[in-house]
Design an enzyme around this catalytic site. Sequence first.
Site, PDB file in Angstrom:
ATOM      1  N   GLY A  94     -69.946  -0.519 -32.968  1.00 51.28           N
ATOM      2  CA  GLY A  94     -69.894   0.907 -33.272  1.00 51.28           C
ATOM      3  C   GLY A  94     -70.515   1.297 -34.590  1.00 51.28           C
ATOM      4  O   GLY A  94     -70.422   2.467 -34.992  1.00 51.28           O
ATOM      5  N   VAL A  95     -71.176   0.358 -35.274  1.00 51.96           N
ATOM      6  CA  VAL A  95     -71.726   0.663 -36.599  1.00 51.96           C
ATOM      7  C   VAL A  95     -72.866   1.665 -36.502  1.00 51.96           C
ATOM      8  O   VAL A  95     -72.930   2.635 -37.264  1.00 51.96           O
ATOM      9  CB  VAL A  95     -72.186  -0.633 -37.306  1.00 51.96           C
ATOM     10  CG1 VAL A  95     -72.821  -0.312 -38.657  1.00 51.96           C
ATOM     11  CG2 VAL A  95     -71.001  -1.575 -37.496  1.00 51.96           C
ATOM     12  N   GLU A 122     -85.869   0.397 -30.577  1.00 55.00           N
ATOM     13  CA  GLU A 122     -85.499   0.021 -29.214  1.00 55.00           C
ATOM     14  C   GLU A 122     -85.358   1.279 -28.375  1.00 55.00           C
ATOM     15  O   GLU A 122     -84.655   2.217 -28.752  1.00 55.00           O
ATOM     16  CB  GLU A 122     -84.182  -0.769 -29.197  1.00 55.00           C
ATOM     17  CG  GLU A 122     -84.281  -2.148 -29.832  1.00 55.00           C
ATOM     18  CD  GLU A 122     -83.003  -2.950 -29.635  1.00 55.00           C
ATOM     19  OE1 GLU A 122     -82.607  -3.167 -28.476  1.00 55.00           O
ATOM     20  OE2 GLU A 122     -82.392  -3.334 -30.640  1.00 55.00           O
ATOM     21  N   TYR A 126     -81.607   5.400 -28.594  1.00 53.24           N
ATOM     22  CA  TYR A 126     -81.478   6.732 -29.162  1.00 53.24           C
ATOM     23  C   TYR A 126     -81.313   7.845 -28.137  1.00 53.24           C
ATOM     24  O   TYR A 126     -80.928   8.959 -28.502  1.00 53.24           O
ATOM     25  CB  TYR A 126     -82.659   7.008 -30.099  1.00 53.24           C
ATOM     26  CG  TYR A 126     -82.555   6.152 -31.352  1.00 53.24           C
ATOM     27  CD1 TYR A 126     -81.726   6.532 -32.396  1.00 53.24           C
ATOM     28  CD2 TYR A 126     -83.227   4.942 -31.444  1.00 53.24           C
ATOM     29  CE1 TYR A 126     -81.590   5.743 -33.528  1.00 53.24           C
ATOM     30  CE2 TYR A 126     -83.100   4.143 -32.574  1.00 53.24           C
ATOM     31  CZ  TYR A 126     -82.279   4.547 -33.608  1.00 53.24           C
ATOM     32  OH  TYR A 126     -82.142   3.753 -34.712  1.00 53.24           O
ATOM     33  N   PHE A 406     -92.812   6.084 -40.421  1.00 51.62           N
ATOM     34  CA  PHE A 406     -92.014   6.421 -41.610  1.00 51.62           C
ATOM     35  C   PHE A 406     -90.671   5.727 -41.511  1.00 51.62           C
ATOM     36  O   PHE A 406     -90.296   5.221 -40.460  1.00 51.62           O
ATOM     37  CB  PHE A 406     -91.833   7.939 -41.761  1.00 51.62           C
ATOM     38  CG  PHE A 406     -91.332   8.641 -40.532  1.00 51.62           C
ATOM     39  CD1 PHE A 406     -89.972   8.655 -40.234  1.00 51.62           C
ATOM     40  CD2 PHE A 406     -92.204   9.285 -39.663  1.00 51.62           C
ATOM     41  CE1 PHE A 406     -89.498   9.311 -39.106  1.00 51.62           C
ATOM     42  CE2 PHE A 406     -91.737   9.935 -38.528  1.00 51.62           C
ATOM     43  CZ  PHE A 406     -90.398   9.945 -38.248  1.00 51.62           C
TER      44      PHE A 406
END
Length: 406
Positions: A94-95, A122, A126, A406
Amino acid sequence: MVDEPFRVRALTSDDVAPLRRVLAGAFLTDLDETRPERVEHVLEFERTHGVFDGDDLIGVGAVLSREITLPGGVVAPVAAMTAAGVRPGYQGRGVLNLVVSSILRGIETGAGEALAVLWASEGAIYSRFGCGSLATDLLHVALPHGARFHEGVDVGVDRVREVTRAEALPVLKETYERVRRTRVGWLGRDEGAWGFHLADEDRYRDGRSALRYALHPCGYVVYRVKTGWDARGPQDDLHVHELVAETDVAHAALYRHLLDLGLGGEVKNYTAPDDPVVHLLANPRVAVRQRHDALWLRLLHVDRALELRRYGSDVDVVVEVVDAVCPWNAGAWRVTVVKGEATVRRTSAGRDVTADVGALGSAYLGGTRLSVLARAGRVREHTVGAVEALSAAFLGEREPHCPELF
């Protein structure tokens, strides 16, 4: 499941050493604690979030305050999310959820940008945070040394000059600043961003040369050389770091300059999907092309974001937005576009289209079609013709493109 002892806070300059260790561990890179990482050129510590297990930093993520060019030439603030990583041994606990949730809350209560962008390490991570994939793409082209242009190509009469870094930098900055305001997906750059983008230590070269610089009166190219030799002789590959041209003539002249440099090998470039270089060639088949995803985009405030950009056609539809992460976006919005400008308001009227916020993010810059997302089940049509009308309005004249990491 998030472990109870974990806590989140903004980092300070005192946290640089553990931040370096987390990122090196997350991306399996070698760590040299005596030298700063190039990300330190751009970090805004008040927008850099750390997750701690007791006193140990175990996860990080940062937001950079940038500008982005939107369809219609609108330049808007954007939250550029970067440097997200979790220390080995803490994955799956969960970090990263804590990092991203903290970032989103920080944007909401801080600078309040209407949208955020990121490069995803990955592809499966997201989307669960409402980020839209394929908001921009990159086209990798490999062109053989000496490839001929067709007879109609105009490379002009101006010479392309190889110059030093010191001579090039002011020209690069002035040219880029003019051009980026006309190119959808390009970001504004302050001095820190330029330092990050043109970092040139040995560890960033991947066995290639130092950056080289060539100027045209209406553009520039920055590239590296990787020399080689095989049974056919020298094979010098030129890896383009950035090619910026204000005119089609400058674009052709800069590519011609690269194709005529070196001995054998190829010119390789990650460029815009609609870069016309392939169509400059007398034999377009000699160009080897691969398309890759680039920017992911998150609409943080759907109404404000949709009103920022311009549109290619008028439309009037009710869009039901699904957003489990930012609930203030969820619900029905009437999107009315007149002469390219949108008004977006809450409504109780019946929905014409249902879309998850990630699908809207994918289509937002005008590259991915909403009609394609509908065929993939990411968008649902309730009123016949509504998706096609909205999809047409979102499209731009050129494909969006972001020329920098970036």
